[in-house]
Design a protein around this motif. Structure first.
Motif, mmCIF file in Angstrom:
data_model
loop_
_atom_site.group_PDB
_atom_site.id
_atom_site.type_symbol
_atom_site.label_atom_id
_atom_site.label_comp_id
_atom_site.label_asym_id
_atom_site.label_seq_id
_atom_site.Cartn_x
_atom_site.Cartn_y
_atom_site.Cartn_z
ATOM 1 N N GLU A 186 0.803 -1.218 0.000
ATOM 2 C CA GLU A 186 0.000 0.000 0.000
ATOM 3 C C GLU A 186 0.840 1.275 0.000
ATOM 4 O OE1 GLU A 186 -2.502 -0.295 3.400
ATOM 5 O OE2 GLU A 186 -3.305 -2.264 2.849
ATOM 6 N N VAL A 187 2.162 1.159 0.091
ATOM 7 C CA VAL A 187 2.999 2.356 0.192
ATOM 8 C C VAL A 187 3.911 2.478 -1.024
ATOM 9 C CG1 VAL A 187 2.943 2.330 2.710
ATOM 10 C CG2 VAL A 187 4.802 1.161 1.514
ATOM 11 N N SER A 188 4.281 3.708 -1.331
ATOM 12 C CA SER A 188 5.166 3.977 -2.470
ATOM 13 C C SER A 188 6.580 3.484 -2.175
ATOM 14 C CB SER A 188 5.188 5.472 -2.758
ATOM 15 O OG SER A 188 5.713 6.184 -1.660
ATOM 16 N N ASP A 189 7.355 3.327 -3.248
ATOM 17 C CA ASP A 189 8.713 2.798 -3.095
ATOM 18 C C ASP A 189 9.604 3.715 -2.261
ATOM 19 O OD1 ASP A 189 8.003 0.643 -4.601
ATOM 20 O OD2 ASP A 189 8.999 1.303 -6.439
ATOM 21 N N ASP A 190 9.342 5.041 -2.315
ATOM 22 C CA ASP A 190 10.218 5.964 -1.593
ATOM 23 C C ASP A 190 9.720 6.280 -0.177
ATOM 24 O OD1 ASP A 190 8.036 7.452 -2.280
ATOM 25 O OD2 ASP A 190 9.137 9.066 -3.277
ATOM 26 N N THR A 191 8.745 5.521 0.309
ATOM 27 C CA THR A 191 8.280 5.696 1.688
ATOM 28 C C THR A 191 9.391 5.305 2.653
ATOM 29 O OG1 THR A 191 5.950 5.348 1.146
ATOM 30 C CG2 THR A 191 6.631 4.889 3.416
ATOM 31 N N ARG A 192 9.673 6.178 3.617
ATOM 32 C CA ARG A 192 10.760 5.928 4.576
ATOM 33 C C ARG A 192 10.364 6.398 5.963
ATOM 34 N NH1 ARG A 192 16.293 5.544 2.610
ATOM 35 N NH2 ARG A 192 16.203 4.351 0.686
ATOM 36 N N LEU A 193 10.986 5.795 6.953
ATOM 37 C CA LEU A 193 10.915 6.233 8.341
ATOM 38 C C LEU A 193 12.324 6.510 8.829
ATOM 39 C CD1 LEU A 193 8.345 3.681 9.745
ATOM 40 C CD2 LEU A 193 8.219 6.120 10.234
ATOM 41 N N VAL A 194 12.460 7.535 9.652
ATOM 42 C CA VAL A 194 13.701 7.783 10.389
ATOM 43 C C VAL A 194 13.323 7.751 11.864
ATOM 44 C CG1 VAL A 194 15.697 9.277 10.714
ATOM 45 C CG2 VAL A 194 14.507 9.278 8.515
ATOM 46 N N VAL A 195 14.045 6.974 12.663
ATOM 47 C CA VAL A 195 13.628 6.721 14.039
ATOM 48 C C VAL A 195 14.824 6.721 14.990
ATOM 49 C CG1 VAL A 195 11.609 5.372 13.334
ATOM 50 C CG2 VAL A 195 13.781 4.201 13.718
ATOM 51 N N SER A 196 14.561 7.096 16.236
ATOM 52 C CA SER A 196 15.613 7.017 17.251
ATOM 53 C C SER A 196 16.010 5.577 17.524
ATOM 54 C CB SER A 196 15.145 7.674 18.555
ATOM 55 O OG SER A 196 15.007 9.056 18.400
ATOM 56 N N GLU A 197 15.039 4.678 17.478
ATOM 57 C CA GLU A 197 15.338 3.269 17.581
ATOM 58 C C GLU A 197 14.312 2.475 16.788
ATOM 59 O OE1 GLU A 197 14.100 1.777 21.870
ATOM 60 O OE2 GLU A 197 15.270 3.615 22.047
ATOM 61 N N PRO A 198 14.691 1.309 16.245
ATOM 62 C CA PRO A 198 13.799 0.561 15.363
ATOM 63 C C PRO A 198 12.464 0.240 16.013
ATOM 64 C CG PRO A 198 16.031 -0.300 15.211
ATOM 65 C CD PRO A 198 16.034 0.695 16.341
ATOM 66 N N LEU A 199 11.425 0.193 15.157
ATOM 67 C CA LEU A 199 10.077 -0.104 15.628
ATOM 68 C C LEU A 199 9.804 -1.596 15.692
ATOM 69 C CD1 LEU A 199 8.047 2.598 13.634
ATOM 70 C CD2 LEU A 199 9.301 2.841 15.787
ATOM 71 N N GLY A 200 10.751 -2.400 15.229
ATOM 72 C CA GLY A 200 10.610 -3.854 15.246
ATOM 73 C C GLY A 200 11.944 -4.492 14.914
ATOM 74 N N ASP A 201 11.926 -5.817 14.731
ATOM 75 C CA ASP A 201 13.171 -6.567 14.592
ATOM 76 C C ASP A 201 13.326 -7.270 13.250
ATOM 77 O OD1 ASP A 201 13.920 -5.914 17.247
ATOM 78 O OD2 ASP A 201 12.613 -7.499 18.004
ATOM 79 N N LEU A 202 12.595 -6.836 12.205
ATOM 80 C CA LEU A 202 12.711 -7.498 10.911
ATOM 81 C C LEU A 202 14.102 -7.264 10.315
ATOM 82 C CD1 LEU A 202 9.320 -6.783 9.098
ATOM 83 C CD2 LEU A 202 10.112 -8.951 10.065
ATOM 84 N N PRO A 203 14.872 -8.311 10.041
ATOM 85 C CA PRO A 203 16.192 -8.140 9.419
ATOM 86 C C PRO A 203 16.067 -7.475 8.050
ATOM 87 C CG PRO A 203 15.947 -10.361 10.326
ATOM 88 C CD PRO A 203 14.593 -9.726 10.385
ATOM 89 N N GLY A 204 16.966 -6.548 7.771
ATOM 90 C CA GLY A 204 16.982 -5.874 6.485
ATOM 91 C C GLY A 204 16.125 -4.639 6.407
ATOM 92 N N LEU A 205 15.347 -4.364 7.445
ATOM 93 C CA LEU A 205 14.452 -3.206 7.404
ATOM 94 C C LEU A 205 15.142 -1.933 7.879
ATOM 95 C CD1 LEU A 205 11.748 -1.810 7.040
ATOM 96 C CD2 LEU A 205 10.985 -2.770 9.222
ATOM 97 N N TRP A 206 15.982 -2.045 8.932
ATOM 98 C CA TRP A 206 16.537 -0.844 9.568
ATOM 99 C C TRP A 206 18.037 -0.725 9.324
ATOM 100 C CZ3 TRP A 206 12.876 2.303 10.793
ATOM 101 C CH2 TRP A 206 11.621 1.795 11.161
ATOM 102 N N ASN A 207 18.469 0.501 9.085
ATOM 103 C CA ASN A 207 19.878 0.807 8.842
ATOM 104 C C ASN A 207 20.306 1.904 9.813
ATOM 105 O OD1 ASN A 207 19.952 -0.551 5.960
ATOM 106 N ND2 ASN A 207 18.170 0.804 5.974
ATOM 107 N N GLU A 208 21.412 1.692 10.504
ATOM 108 C CA GLU A 208 21.912 2.718 11.416
ATOM 109 C C GLU A 208 22.554 3.846 10.622
ATOM 110 O OE1 GLU A 208 24.449 3.174 15.563
ATOM 111 O OE2 GLU A 208 24.726 1.392 14.320
ATOM 112 N N LEU A 209 22.164 5.074 10.927
ATOM 113 C CA LEU A 209 22.784 6.231 10.290
ATOM 114 C C LEU A 209 24.192 6.373 10.858
ATOM 115 C CD1 LEU A 209 21.992 8.487 8.265
ATOM 116 C CD2 LEU A 209 21.533 9.942 10.244
ATOM 117 N N PRO A 210 25.214 6.437 10.007
ATOM 118 C CA PRO A 210 26.587 6.514 10.525
ATOM 119 C C PRO A 210 26.828 7.795 11.324
ATOM 120 C CG PRO A 210 26.571 5.880 8.211
ATOM 121 C CD PRO A 210 25.179 6.314 8.545
ATOM 122 N N GLU A 211 27.840 7.745 12.140
ATOM 123 C CA GLU A 211 28.286 8.918 12.895
ATOM 124 C C GLU A 211 28.604 10.063 11.937
ATOM 125 O OE1 GLU A 211 28.918 11.002 16.154
ATOM 126 O OE2 GLU A 211 28.716 8.842 16.403
ATOM 127 N N ALA A 212 28.223 11.291 12.331
ATOM 128 C CA ALA A 212 28.515 12.500 11.565
ATOM 129 C C ALA A 212 28.020 12.381 10.123
ATOM 130 C CB ALA A 212 30.005 12.820 11.603
#
Length: 281
Positions: A234-260
């Motif tokens: 139901e969502v477009s390909d460019d739909t994204r979330l940015v979060v302080s911590e992941p909303l779940g544990d699905l592998p491959g869904l969340w990427n840590e933003l590198p330092e700086a």
């Protein structure tokens, strides 16, 4: 410290992100896993952009001083507001008063801003930092937080023209003033800012040990990994979330933003993350 999320993509009910995930932001307000504090109950806020042309691109904001987990009005609104771009923030005060004007996100014109972190010894640096705010903008500062001063410094330094540059100049000023006052590591921040079209999210600290920040993979990538998940259709390909911590544990869904570094949603090029380097204004 605080927890926050930013959503950009296909119009979505806020409830789908704030309440439904296993480790939703409401859950994080009571049981944060990666924050300095487990509980973030010193107020909350949501800010959202409407698809209604009558809104003229100006976001709506709802903030309150109580904890998010027990607020009936927040639950009611989240079940009925559908938005293509929204912010949500749960607060753990670092010393400033628990009052509505200190709750995030902050709004100025078409801009939304929210922050997790702190300016070290802000009381010592506050006067010098406030003196750098454009005098025409100074009356817009309603609260007493370092976060709001950071926002209006970024507006002063050209947020309308160059978002990464304005944030870099804000951070550079904080570090310069901190050094002048003998503060070794003055800035700790994860920041989200939006003009209603894009979200910019930054992760930086003077010490090089920044608070956690993650962004979701592109929806088409996650759809290939998990074709059985109905909501991904139901969502477009460019739909994204940015979060302080992941909303779940699905592998491959969340990427840590590198330092700086920082991320732009929707992406402006092929790179997900770009380096963030402070500048002197």
């Amino acid at each position: 410290m605080c927890r926050w999320l930013a959503y950009s993509g296909s119009p979505l009910l806020l409830d789908a992100v704030l309440y439904q995930p296993e480790h939703s932001l409401i859950n994080q307000s009571l049981h944060a896993r990666m924050g300095v504090e487990t509980t973030n109950g010193d107020g909350f806020g949501i800010g959202w952009y409407s698809t209604d042309a009558a809104a003229n691109g100006t976001p709506a904001v709802f903030r309150d001083i109580g904890p998010a987990w027990s607020n009936r009005n927040l639950r009611e609104l989240a079940a009925h507001i559908r938005s293509p771009l929204f912010f949500a923030h749960v607060r753990a005060s670092t010393g400033s008063a628990i009052q509505q004007t200190n709750c995030h996100p902050f709004r100025h014109g078409r801009w939304l801003w929210m922050h997790n972190g702190a300016i070290t010894d802000f009381q010592r640096l506050q006067r010098d930092l406030c003196m750098a705010v454009d005098p025409a903008l100074f009356p817009c500062i309603e609260g007493s937080t370092d976060s709001e001063v950071m926002f209006y410094l970024a507006v002063t330094f050209g947020l309308d023209q160059d978002v990464p540059g304005a944030v870099a100049r804000m951070a550079g000023l904080v570090e310069r003033v901190g050094k002048e006052h003998g503060v070794a590591d003055p800035l700790q921040m994860t920041v989200a800012v939006s003009d209603g079209d894009r979200v910019w999210a930054f992760r930086y600290s003077s010490s090089g040990r920044s608070r956690s920040l993650f962004f979701s993979s592109r929806a088409d990538t996650v759809r290939e990994l998990y074709p059985e998940l109905p909501y991904l259709r139901e969502v477009s390909d460019d739909t994204r979330l940015v979060v302080s911590e992941p909303l779940g544990d699905l592998p491959g869904l969340w990427n840590e933003l590198p330092e700086a570094s920082y991320v732009v949603v929707p992406a402006e090029g092929h790179e997900d993350c770009l380096p963030f380097i402070t500048e002197l204004p």
